[in-house]
Design an enzyme around this catalytic site. Structure first.
Site, PDB file in Angstrom:
ATOM      1  CG  ASN A 145     -30.816 -27.400  -6.105  1.00 30.11           C
ATOM      2  OD1 ASN A 145     -31.227 -26.286  -6.436  1.00 30.11           O
ATOM      3  ND2 ASN A 145     -29.614 -27.833  -6.464  1.00 30.11           N
ATOM      4  CG  HIS A 149     -26.798 -29.189 -10.372  1.00 33.06           C
ATOM      5  ND1 HIS A 149     -26.227 -28.007  -9.944  1.00 33.06           N
ATOM      6  CD2 HIS A 149     -25.851 -29.824 -11.110  1.00 33.06           C
ATOM      7  CE1 HIS A 149     -24.987 -27.936 -10.391  1.00 33.06           C
ATOM      8  NE2 HIS A 149     -24.737 -29.031 -11.109  1.00 33.06           N
ATOM      9  N   GLY A 158     -36.484 -17.640 -13.279  1.00 34.08           N
ATOM     10  CA  GLY A 158     -37.635 -18.295 -12.671  1.00 34.08           C
ATOM     11  C   GLY A 158     -38.415 -19.220 -13.578  1.00 34.08           C
ATOM     12  CB  SER A 159     -37.806 -20.848 -16.858  1.00 29.86           C
ATOM     13  OG  SER A 159     -36.649 -21.621 -16.664  1.00 29.86           O
ATOM     14  NE  ARG A 185     -28.124 -14.855  -1.623  1.00 26.88           N
ATOM     15  CZ  ARG A 185     -27.136 -13.999  -1.475  1.00 26.88           C
ATOM     16  NH1 ARG A 185     -26.195 -14.214  -0.594  1.00 26.88           N
ATOM     17  NH2 ARG A 185     -27.107 -12.900  -2.188  1.00 26.88           N
TER      18      ARG A 185
END
Ligand code: GAR
Length: 205
Positions: free
Chosen positions: A111, A113, A16-17, A95
């Site tokens: 998101n 990545h 969770g950084s 997920r």
């Protein structure tokens, strides 16, 4: 121009950084938004501790309790809606989201990545790049679409791969850039400066 504060909720699976990097900037007022809820798919996700420290709502939605992915995501959507979520940040959520979820939040899921997309999509992106032997890698923020890491790109940061790097030193260098471009991308969204035109994201102003 004055903008209403958007509600940001988060999906995470682990440490969770990246969630912390964004939430801190909301809490210190440098991102003008409100925190919604953190949703995790693993009970042991460290991100839950951070949410607690921040006094932020969080919940674990156990995928194993649902007959299929759709049913799991229906519950996620219900909770996110209950918190009036306007932006979903996938911050290390491991997920693949189904078309059902994406339709609910079209162009409203960001998101992060850990590679320069479209290179090295999917899991273990840092390792894929390290083993391939590229000289430059980095990280990418993008809106989530139905493919795996294929959605319109918002920001990218480039990171050099050094001869004496290990996977750990390289991953740490990438992560520092993740913590810079994810909050910046969220900030651009919250100030209404991102416009999606086909595959491209135009940054206004
Ligand atoms: C981050 O490196 C993020 O880019 C990556 O997982 C890590 C989560 O770290 N995400 C993916 O690989 C998604 N395909 P964090 O929990 O400390 O933010």
């Amino acid at each position: 121009m004055v903008f209403g504060k958007k509600v940001i909720s988060f999906l995470a699976s682990g440490r969770g950084s990246n969630f912390k990097a964004v939430a801190e900037r909301v809490l210190d007022g440098s991102i003008k938004a409100r925190l919604g809820i953190l949703v995790v798919d693993r009970q042991d996700a460290k991100a839950l501790d951070t949410a607690k420290q921040f006094g932020m709502e969080s919940c674990f939605i156990d995928p194993k309790k649902y007959p299929d992915r759709r049913a799991h995501e229906e519950e996620m959507v219900r909770i996110l809606r209950k918190h009036r979520t306007e932006l979903v940040v996938a911050a290390g959520y491991m997920r693949i989201l189904t078309p059902f979820f994406i339709k609910e939040f079209r162009n409203r899921i960001i998101n992060i990545h850990p590679a320069l997309l479209p290179s090295f999509p999917g899991v273990h992106a840092q390792q894929q790049a390290f083993e391939y032997g590229v000289k430059l890698t980095g990280c990418t923020t993008h809106f989530v679409d139905e493919g795996t890491d294929t959605g319109p790109i918002i920001m990218q940061a480039v990171v050099p791969v050094k001869d004496d790097d290990t996977l750990d030193t390289l991953s740490a260098r990438i992560l520092r850039e993740e913590h810079r471009i994810l909050p910046e991308s969220v900030n651009l969204f919250c100030t209404g400066r991102l416009k999606v035109r086909g595959r491209k994201v135009i940054v206004l102003g």
